[in-house]
Structure formats: structure tokens, C-alpha cells
Design a protein around this motif. Sequence first.
Motif, PDB file in Angstrom:
ATOM      1  N   GLN A   6       0.858  -1.424   0.123  1.00 34.94           N
ATOM      2  CA  GLN A   6      -0.078   0.216   0.114  1.00 34.94           C
ATOM      3  C   GLN A   6       0.792   1.443  -0.003  1.00 34.94           C
ATOM      4  OE1 GLN A   6      -2.414   0.385   3.408  1.00 34.94           O
ATOM      5  NE2 GLN A   6      -4.258   1.408   2.254  1.00 34.94           N
ATOM      6  N   GLU A   7       0.151   2.230  -0.551  1.00 27.72           N
ATOM      7  CA  GLU A   7       1.026   3.606  -0.713  1.00 27.72           C
ATOM      8  C   GLU A   7       0.846   4.288   0.691  1.00 27.72           C
ATOM      9  OE1 GLU A   7      -0.113   6.095  -3.800  1.00 27.72           O
ATOM     10  OE2 GLU A   7       1.605   5.141  -5.227  1.00 27.72           O
ATOM     11  N   LYS A   8       2.050   4.614   1.170  1.00 29.24           N
ATOM     12  CA  LYS A   8       1.767   5.249   2.734  1.00 29.24           C
ATOM     13  C   LYS A   8       2.647   6.481   2.321  1.00 29.24           C
ATOM     14  CE  LYS A   8       0.618   2.168   5.659  1.00 29.24           C
ATOM     15  NZ  LYS A   8      -0.451   2.308   6.463  1.00 29.24           N
ATOM     16  N   LYS A   9       1.719   7.538   2.939  1.00 32.35           N
ATOM     17  CA  LYS A   9       2.395   9.170   2.904  1.00 32.35           C
ATOM     18  C   LYS A   9       3.237   9.257   3.924  1.00 32.35           C
ATOM     19  CE  LYS A   9      -1.969  11.216   1.099  1.00 32.35           C
ATOM     20  NZ  LYS A   9      -3.039  12.352   1.161  1.00 32.35           N
ATOM     21  N   VAL A  10       4.437   9.825   3.659  1.00 33.64           N
ATOM     22  CA  VAL A  10       5.627  10.116   4.501  1.00 33.64           C
ATOM     23  C   VAL A  10       5.344  11.461   5.204  1.00 33.64           C
ATOM     24  CG1 VAL A  10       8.061  10.468   4.510  1.00 33.64           C
ATOM     25  CG2 VAL A  10       7.191   8.826   2.894  1.00 33.64           C
ATOM     26  N   LYS A  11       5.141  11.272   6.474  1.00 32.50           N
ATOM     27  CA  LYS A  11       4.875  12.795   7.180  1.00 32.50           C
ATOM     28  C   LYS A  11       6.050  13.386   7.725  1.00 32.50           C
ATOM     29  CE  LYS A  11       0.317  11.329   8.458  1.00 32.50           C
ATOM     30  NZ  LYS A  11      -0.636  10.829   9.524  1.00 32.50           N
ATOM     31  N   LYS A  12       6.170  14.678   7.526  1.00 36.37           N
ATOM     32  CA  LYS A  12       7.386  15.389   7.984  1.00 36.37           C
ATOM     33  C   LYS A  12       7.163  16.620   8.665  1.00 36.37           C
ATOM     34  CE  LYS A  12      10.655  13.885   4.287  1.00 36.37           C
ATOM     35  NZ  LYS A  12      11.500  14.263   3.418  1.00 36.37           N
ATOM     36  N   VAL A  13       7.653  17.063   9.726  1.00 32.72           N
ATOM     37  CA  VAL A  13       7.582  18.207  10.345  1.00 32.72           C
ATOM     38  C   VAL A  13       8.240  19.415   9.508  1.00 32.72           C
ATOM     39  CG1 VAL A  13       7.788  19.515  12.720  1.00 32.72           C
ATOM     40  CG2 VAL A  13       7.400  16.894  12.613  1.00 32.72           C
TER      41      VAL A  13
ATOM     42  N   GLY B  77       3.727  36.520  25.650  1.00 35.64           N
ATOM     43  CA  GLY B  77       4.638  35.247  25.514  1.00 35.64           C
ATOM     44  C   GLY B  77       5.348  35.558  24.279  1.00 35.64           C
ATOM     45  N   LEU B  78       6.016  34.695  23.669  1.00 32.89           N
ATOM     46  CA  LEU B  78       6.887  34.702  22.544  1.00 32.89           C
ATOM     47  C   LEU B  78       6.055  35.028  21.292  1.00 32.89           C
ATOM     48  CD1 LEU B  78       9.649  32.115  23.093  1.00 32.89           C
ATOM     49  CD2 LEU B  78      10.065  34.461  23.115  1.00 32.89           C
ATOM     50  N   PRO B  79       6.213  35.928  20.465  1.00 33.11           N
ATOM     51  CA  PRO B  79       5.335  36.198  19.192  1.00 33.11           C
ATOM     52  C   PRO B  79       5.764  35.059  18.254  1.00 33.11           C
ATOM     53  CG  PRO B  79       6.936  37.598  19.359  1.00 33.11           C
ATOM     54  CD  PRO B  79       7.184  36.818  20.755  1.00 33.11           C
ATOM     55  N   SER B  80       7.125  34.291  18.276  1.00 31.97           N
ATOM     56  CA  SER B  80       7.439  33.416  17.259  1.00 31.97           C
ATOM     57  C   SER B  80       6.978  32.064  17.667  1.00 31.97           C
ATOM     58  CB  SER B  80       8.854  33.321  17.009  1.00 31.97           C
ATOM     59  OG  SER B  80       9.722  33.285  18.490  1.00 31.97           O
ATOM     60  N   LEU B  81       6.494  31.546  18.901  1.00 30.58           N
ATOM     61  CA  LEU B  81       6.033  30.294  19.463  1.00 30.58           C
ATOM     62  C   LEU B  81       4.754  29.905  18.686  1.00 30.58           C
ATOM     63  CD1 LEU B  81       6.896  28.142  21.392  1.00 30.58           C
ATOM     64  CD2 LEU B  81       5.773  29.167  22.988  1.00 30.58           C
ATOM     65  N   HIS B  82       4.634  28.940  18.048  1.00 28.54           N
ATOM     66  CA  HIS B  82       3.604  28.433  17.409  1.00 28.54           C
ATOM     67  C   HIS B  82       3.620  26.846  17.417  1.00 28.54           C
ATOM     68  CE1 HIS B  82       6.040  27.800  13.911  1.00 28.54           C
ATOM     69  NE2 HIS B  82       6.438  29.235  14.045  1.00 28.54           N
ATOM     70  N   LEU B  83       2.263  26.245  17.002  1.00 30.38           N
ATOM     71  CA  LEU B  83       2.228  24.766  16.972  1.00 30.38           C
ATOM     72  C   LEU B  83       3.092  24.095  15.733  1.00 30.38           C
ATOM     73  CD1 LEU B  83      -1.632  24.461  17.822  1.00 30.38           C
ATOM     74  CD2 LEU B  83       0.206  23.869  19.276  1.00 30.38           C
ATOM     75  N   PRO B  84       3.524  23.144  15.826  1.00 30.65           N
ATOM     76  CA  PRO B  84       4.288  22.319  14.762  1.00 30.65           C
ATOM     77  C   PRO B  84       3.269  22.073  13.771  1.00 30.65           C
ATOM     78  CG  PRO B  84       4.205  20.903  16.655  1.00 30.65           C
ATOM     79  CD  PRO B  84       3.651  22.151  17.000  1.00 30.65           C
ATOM     80  N   VAL B  85       3.784  22.045  12.645  1.00 30.17           N
ATOM     81  CA  VAL B  85       2.859  21.680  11.387  1.00 30.17           C
ATOM     82  C   VAL B  85       3.510  20.407  10.741  1.00 30.17           C
ATOM     83  CG1 VAL B  85       1.867  22.349   9.134  1.00 30.17           C
ATOM     84  CG2 VAL B  85       2.215  23.998  11.122  1.00 30.17           C
ATOM     85  N   VAL B  86       2.530  19.309  10.629  1.00 29.29           N
ATOM     86  CA  VAL B  86       3.147  17.963  10.067  1.00 29.29           C
ATOM     87  C   VAL B  86       2.342  17.956   8.786  1.00 29.29           C
ATOM     88  CG1 VAL B  86       3.061  15.680  10.356  1.00 29.29           C
ATOM     89  CG2 VAL B  86       3.255  16.875  12.320  1.00 29.29           C
ATOM     90  N   THR B  87       3.171  17.571   7.542  1.00 29.14           N
ATOM     91  CA  THR B  87       2.488  17.662   6.294  1.00 29.14           C
ATOM     92  C   THR B  87       3.292  16.583   5.605  1.00 29.14           C
ATOM     93  OG1 THR B  87       4.412  18.793   5.502  1.00 29.14           O
ATOM     94  CG2 THR B  87       2.341  20.078   6.092  1.00 29.14           C
TER      95      THR B  87
ATOM     96  N   HIS C   6       4.452  15.169   2.340  1.00 24.93           N
ATOM     97  CA  HIS C   6       5.178  15.698   0.908  1.00 24.93           C
ATOM     98  C   HIS C   6       5.014  14.556  -0.008  1.00 24.93           C
ATOM     99  CE1 HIS C   6       6.755  19.584   2.328  1.00 24.93           C
ATOM    100  NE2 HIS C   6       7.109  19.079   3.604  1.00 24.93           N
ATOM    101  N   GLU C   7       5.173  13.459   0.233  1.00 28.57           N
ATOM    102  CA  GLU C   7       5.595  12.493  -0.786  1.00 28.57           C
ATOM    103  C   GLU C   7       4.972  10.847  -0.156  1.00 28.57           C
ATOM    104  OE1 GLU C   7       9.958  10.868   0.449  1.00 28.57           O
ATOM    105  OE2 GLU C   7       9.552  12.580  -1.093  1.00 28.57           O
ATOM    106  N   THR C   8       4.628   9.975  -1.131  1.00 27.09           N
ATOM    107  CA  THR C   8       4.044   8.867  -1.061  1.00 27.09           C
ATOM    108  C   THR C   8       5.271   7.663  -1.185  1.00 27.09           C
ATOM    109  OG1 THR C   8       3.177   8.651  -3.071  1.00 27.09           O
ATOM    110  CG2 THR C   8       1.725   9.503  -1.213  1.00 27.09           C
ATOM    111  N   SER C   9       5.127   6.686  -0.446  1.00 26.39           N
ATOM    112  CA  SER C   9       6.091   5.447  -0.674  1.00 26.39           C
ATOM    113  C   SER C   9       5.288   4.223  -0.439  1.00 26.39           C
ATOM    114  CB  SER C   9       7.324   5.567   0.231  1.00 26.39           C
ATOM    115  OG  SER C   9       6.885   5.419   1.634  1.00 26.39           O
TER     116      SER C   9
END
Length: 515
Positions: free
Chosen positions: A150-157, A207-217, A219-222
Motif C-alpha cells: 500500500q502507498e503510505k504518505k511520508v509525514k514530515k514536520v 509570550g513569544l510572538p514566534s512560538l506556534h504549533l508544529p505543522v506536520v505535512t 510531502h510524498e508517498t512511498s
Amino acid sequence: MNVGGEGLLAPARSAADLSPLEWKFSQVFGERTAGEEVQEVDIISAIEFDRTGDHLATGDRGGRVVLFERTDTKDHGGHRRDLERMDYSISRHPEFRYKTEFQSHEPEFDYLKSLEIEEKINKIRWCQTANGALFLLSTNDKTIKFWKIQEKKVKKVCEMNVDASKSVENGAVGSLSASSKPSLANGVCKERPISSPSNDNLIPSGGLPSLHLPVVTSHETSLMARCRRVYAHAHDYHINSISNNSDGETFISADDLRINLWNLEISNQSFNIVDVKPTNMEDLTEVITSAEFHPTHCNMLAYSSSRGSIRLIDLRQSALCDTHSKLFEEREVPGSRSFFTEIIASISDIKFAKNGRQILSRDYMTLKLWDINMDSGPVATFQVHEYLRPKLCDLYENDSIFDKFECCLSGDGHRVATGSYSNQFRVFGCSEGSTEATTLEASKNPMRRQVQTPSRPSRSLGNLPRVLRRGADNSGADANGNSFDFTTKLLHLAWHPTENSLACAASNSLYMYYA
């Protein structure tokens, strides 16, 4: 037991359809360069198209399964063409590409029997697809495995918590990392107080203006191959066949003396449905060589033996099917028996036609086509390499006489094919009136050894002899006068389920042809 279908041979066709096909080279994967030595583990030992013909799987002696995917079945809009509704006679150049590969089996050692179990893939069978995933069964001598591809999506932060550029400017990272780490005091975790920042890197109250939640996307499937189940410890002898049932839930596995019935969902239990092992092994006269489920009737299967017979059994008759419903065997011609008679009569492979009406069998010298409603003898016999008959003694000395050649039928049932020596394979027409008997070579020029074999005039079905023999020739060499090479043999080949397209395994190379 009567199963509906068409006539004795494939239905009659027009004269143009009965003429021999002109085979053309399509693709080759893993082609050897001149003088290149082939590694034993790279030699292809199994080959199989899936039901749609869009995927092809090969297995090798190193325990690997390699998948290929068809690329010419989509139109310009990206939609898949409906191959089932297309005219079978249209010549189309099929194009496949490498999809993925995975290690199916590893070498093992049975310590109880002091037996080394090699990783070589004996058979591959495709199962029904589900949710865009591919499923297949693969087996070596002892263990069957059920694979999901099966094709699985490779998730990256892709975005970190702190924007490094802004943090470096105001020094916030340094302040937090150095001063806000927890400390252990007397086994209790305590937070260190944050030191007062200087005016230059003052932190806003919000608080820190540059602090935010990580985004997991993604990018490619394998492609990921995962072993879903392992069916082991059910065979004392080497597995020679596996076959899927048309119900999509069960399959059979066969060794020399037994056939077991499995449920795909249950790996720790199987049912023994055929057992030919005698009480005293000295009384053993034949072994099982191949087994195959009927393509549409889930209660019927056939298995062949080393004595040249095929038995059709019905699972509804009894739990242990030691008695057959029908027996197909050719009567021995009086006075023709020799030392090699039983050896060359051993059937190495059987295949049902797509309509379920015919069975194709391959023994050492011939291909035979059987009608399952006529057990008096084969309806057609095709001589594969009759010129070897005077050389049987030499073939016995070098063990070539025990080679196991596979056979296949076209999806429309009008032609059959099998392999031979010198990397050659033969295609025969089995329609009424056909005289097609083509010799081809697994190379980029498949027709270069082509020689038209004279055949007797076609007869009407009413005057058809009990056995139609075709394709015999008496030369001891190929069309170019070269002696045959018994070290290069084409054992494995498969016919595309909906088109005139063949895939052949010659050593470590996969050749594909179309007509």
C-alpha cells in the motif's frame, strides 16, 4: 458432474483470427550484458499477472518479490481505460514500469529435521484488492506469507516551534533554553525561576510572538509492503502449488502428498482435504505435482500427479477428498513403454481456462488440453520439443529430464504457451481449424528462430480425431542449425488476462512481448 461452457476446443473464429500471431518485443527488465555472470539468487523462479493485468509480480531464488505496474492503461485525462470492454484483437504496446520490491522469505534451518529451507519463491498468487491496497500470497518450500502492499504518505514536520531568525534577534531562545530547564532536587522535579531578561531581549507579556504549533505535512508517498499473516508448519514436504479460491476467502497449498485448505484470515489452522500418503511409504506410486482451484466454482479443484493423471475433486462430497469426481489420463499405447515413460509423463503444471471448461497440462514433452466433461482423453496434444526424444538418456544423465516447465492460456482461450530450452517458448493455437505452432526466443528479436512447422490440414469438428497432435518436428537443432543449450531454459511464463501479451522469465531477465 457437468459444467457448462463452450465446445470441445475454443470456438471457431475467422480465417484472419486463426492465422499465427506476429509477436513483437515490448520490454526487458534486468537484461544481461555480454559476459555478465548471473548470480544464483537473481534467477526468476515465479511470475504472475493479477486479475486486471495492470500489475505483474515476479519472485526469485533470493526470496525477493518484485512488482511491476502498467503505465499505458490511462488516457490523457488520467482515467483508467476499460480493458475488459476493449476488443481483444487490437494490437497494443503494453508498457510496464518497476513499482517496488521487498524481501518475502529468508533462508531458514529446521533443527528438528536438520533441514535447510531455502528462500526461493516457488509460487506467487494475487488476491483481491481492497481500499487501493494490493494483496498477494508468496511461498517457499515450507512457509506461505500474505502480503499487503500500500502507498503510505511520508509525514514530515515542516515548521518548527520557534522561528529561529526572530529568536536569534531577540535572544529569547537562549533565555528559555538556559534558564527554564527543570532541575532535580531530592528526587523532585522543580522549575528553575526564569532570570530577568535585559532590556534588549525583553519578552512581551503575551509570550513569544514566534512560538506556534508544529505543522506536520505529507510531502510524498512511498510503497510499503507489510506481511499480514504467515501460514507455517502445515507441510512435511516441499510446497509446489498455492491457488486462490473464487470465493475470495480461502486458498489451497499442495505438497508432494497432501493438499491443505486455508482461510486467509486464519493462519494457525488449516484443513487437510487430500492425503495420498500410503500407510507404508514403500507402497508410494505417485506424488502430487500441481493443484489449482476452478476459476468460478468455489467447490471444485484439480490436481495433477507424477504419473500423468489429473483428478477433479468436489469439496461438497466429503471432508477428506481422497476419492475424485473425475480422472483424466491418456491411455498408454501398447508396446511404447520404456524406462523414461513414467518420468516424462509426470505433469509439471496445470491451468484452468478462464471459462473453467478446459484444463491445460504440461508434461516434459507435450502440452495437453482437456475438456472437463470428457475424461476419455485430451482433446488436443501439442508436441513442444519432440526432437529431444532420442536424447532422453543424455537428459536423464544431466537431470534436465526433471525440469518443471509451466504453461499458460490466453484470456480468450484460443492459444496456449509453454517454455523450452535455449530460452525458447512455443505458442499454439487451440481453436478449431487452427494450425498455429510458433517457436519464439526470449530476446529482443523473438521471431529470429521462427520456423513454420508443417501441420496436417485442418479438419471439421465432426471428423476431428480423438487426439489432435500438432507442432512436432524432428530436427535436433534450432532454425539456425545451432544445437540446443540445456542450461538456458525458459521455465516460467504468464499470459496477460485480457490481451495477447506474454511475460517470460529467462534466467534473471524478464522479457515482455505483445501481438
